[in-house]
Design a protein around this motif. Structure first.
Motif, short mmCIF file in Angstrom:
data_model
loop_
_atom_site.label_atom_id
_atom_site.label_comp_id
_atom_site.label_asym_id
_atom_site.label_seq_id
_atom_site.Cartn_x
_atom_site.Cartn_y
_atom_site.Cartn_z
N SER A 48 0.81 -1.22 0.00
CA SER A 48 0.00 0.00 0.00
C SER A 48 0.84 1.27 0.00
O SER A 48 0.37 2.33 -0.39
N SER A 49 2.10 1.16 0.42
CA SER A 49 2.95 2.34 0.44
C SER A 49 3.92 2.38 -0.74
O SER A 49 4.85 3.19 -0.74
N SER A 50 3.70 1.54 -1.74
CA SER A 50 4.65 1.47 -2.87
C SER A 50 4.50 2.65 -3.83
O SER A 50 5.40 2.88 -4.64
N SER A 51 3.42 3.36 -3.79
CA SER A 51 3.18 4.55 -4.62
C SER A 51 3.32 4.26 -6.12
O SER A 51 3.80 5.10 -6.88
N ASN A 70 5.38 2.35 -7.67
CA ASN A 70 6.70 1.93 -8.08
C ASN A 70 6.65 0.42 -8.35
O ASN A 70 6.43 -0.37 -7.43
N SER A 71 6.87 0.01 -9.60
CA SER A 71 6.68 -1.38 -9.98
C SER A 71 7.64 -2.32 -9.25
O SER A 71 7.28 -3.45 -8.94
N GLN A 72 8.85 -1.86 -8.97
CA GLN A 72 9.81 -2.71 -8.28
C GLN A 72 9.37 -2.95 -6.82
O GLN A 72 9.45 -4.07 -6.32
N ARG A 73 8.86 -1.93 -6.17
CA ARG A 73 8.38 -2.07 -4.79
C ARG A 73 7.10 -2.89 -4.73
O ARG A 73 6.90 -3.65 -3.78
N VAL A 74 6.23 -2.72 -5.75
CA VAL A 74 5.00 -3.51 -5.80
C VAL A 74 5.34 -4.99 -5.94
O VAL A 74 4.76 -5.85 -5.25
N GLU A 75 6.27 -5.31 -6.81
CA GLU A 75 6.67 -6.70 -7.02
C GLU A 75 7.31 -7.29 -5.77
O GLU A 75 7.03 -8.44 -5.40
N SER A 76 8.12 -6.53 -5.08
CA SER A 76 8.74 -6.99 -3.84
C SER A 76 7.69 -7.25 -2.76
O SER A 76 7.75 -8.25 -2.04
N ALA A 77 6.70 -6.37 -2.67
CA ALA A 77 5.63 -6.55 -1.70
C ALA A 77 4.79 -7.77 -2.03
O ALA A 77 4.39 -8.53 -1.14
N LYS A 78 4.52 -8.00 -3.32
CA LYS A 78 3.76 -9.18 -3.73
C LYS A 78 4.50 -10.46 -3.36
O LYS A 78 3.89 -11.43 -2.89
N GLN A 79 5.80 -10.47 -3.56
CA GLN A 79 6.60 -11.65 -3.20
C GLN A 79 6.55 -11.89 -1.68
O GLN A 79 6.45 -13.04 -1.24
N THR A 80 6.61 -10.82 -0.91
CA THR A 80 6.52 -10.96 0.54
C THR A 80 5.18 -11.56 0.94
O THR A 80 5.11 -12.47 1.79
N ILE A 81 4.11 -11.10 0.33
CA ILE A 81 2.78 -11.61 0.64
C ILE A 81 2.66 -13.07 0.23
O ILE A 81 2.12 -13.91 0.98
N ILE A 82 3.16 -13.42 -0.95
CA ILE A 82 3.08 -14.81 -1.43
C ILE A 82 3.84 -15.74 -0.48
O ILE A 82 3.33 -16.80 -0.08
N TYR A 83 5.06 -15.36 -0.12
CA TYR A 83 5.85 -16.20 0.78
C TYR A 83 5.23 -16.29 2.16
O TYR A 83 5.31 -17.34 2.83
N ALA A 84 4.61 -15.23 2.62
CA ALA A 84 3.95 -15.26 3.93
C ALA A 84 2.75 -16.19 3.91
O ALA A 84 2.52 -16.94 4.86
N VAL A 85 1.99 -16.19 2.84
CA VAL A 85 0.83 -17.10 2.72
C VAL A 85 1.32 -18.54 2.65
O VAL A 85 0.74 -19.43 3.30
N ILE A 86 2.38 -18.80 1.89
CA ILE A 86 2.94 -20.16 1.82
C ILE A 86 3.41 -20.59 3.21
O ILE A 86 3.14 -21.72 3.64
N GLY A 87 4.09 -19.73 3.93
CA GLY A 87 4.54 -20.05 5.29
C GLY A 87 3.38 -20.32 6.23
O GLY A 87 3.45 -21.23 7.06
#
Length: 108
Positions: free
Chosen positions: A67-70, A72-89
C-alpha cells in the motif's frame, strides 16, 4: 497488612510442616510425567505457532509495503513476493501440525 503476611506464612507452614519439605520430598511436586511423544508434540506445536505468528506478521508487512509502494513497480513486485511467501509459510505452519500429529499417531 501484617495480618495478611502472618496468615499467609501460617498457611504455608500448615501445608509444609517441615522446613524445606519440597526439597526433602521431590515426589510431592506436581510435575507431569510426559512421554517423549508428548514432549515432541508440544515442542512442534509451539514452533508451529511461532511460525504462524511470523507468517501473519510478514503478511501484514507485505500489505503495508504494497500500500505504500506509490505505484513503483519494483516495490509492488517486492511486496507481492513478501505476501506470497507469507501465505505459503502460513499454510505450511497450519499443515505441519496435522502432518506431525499423523506421523506421531502412526509411530506409536
Amino acid at each position: 497488612m501484617v495480618f495478611a503476611i502472618a496468615s499467609t506464612s501460617s498457611a504455608i507452614a500448615a501445608s509444609c510442616p517441615q522446613a524445606g519439605c519440597i526439597a526433602d520430598n521431590p515426589s510431592e511436586l506436581d510435575v507431569p510425567n510426559l512421554t517423549p511423544t508428548e514432549v515432541a508434540e508440544g515442542i512442534i506445536r509451539i514452533l508451529s505457532f511461532i511460525a504462524g505468528v511470523a507468517s501473519v506478521a510478514f503478511l501484514i508487512i507485505g500489505g503495508l509495503r504494497y500500500s505504500s509502494s506509490s505505484g513503483n513497480s519494483q516495490r509492488v513486485e517486492s511486496a507481492k513476493q513478501t505476501i506470497i511467501y507469507a501465505v505459503i509459510g502460513l499454510i505450511l505452519s497450519i499443515f505441519s501440525v496435522f502432518i506431525v500429529g499423523f506421523v506421531i499417531s502412526r509411530a506409536t
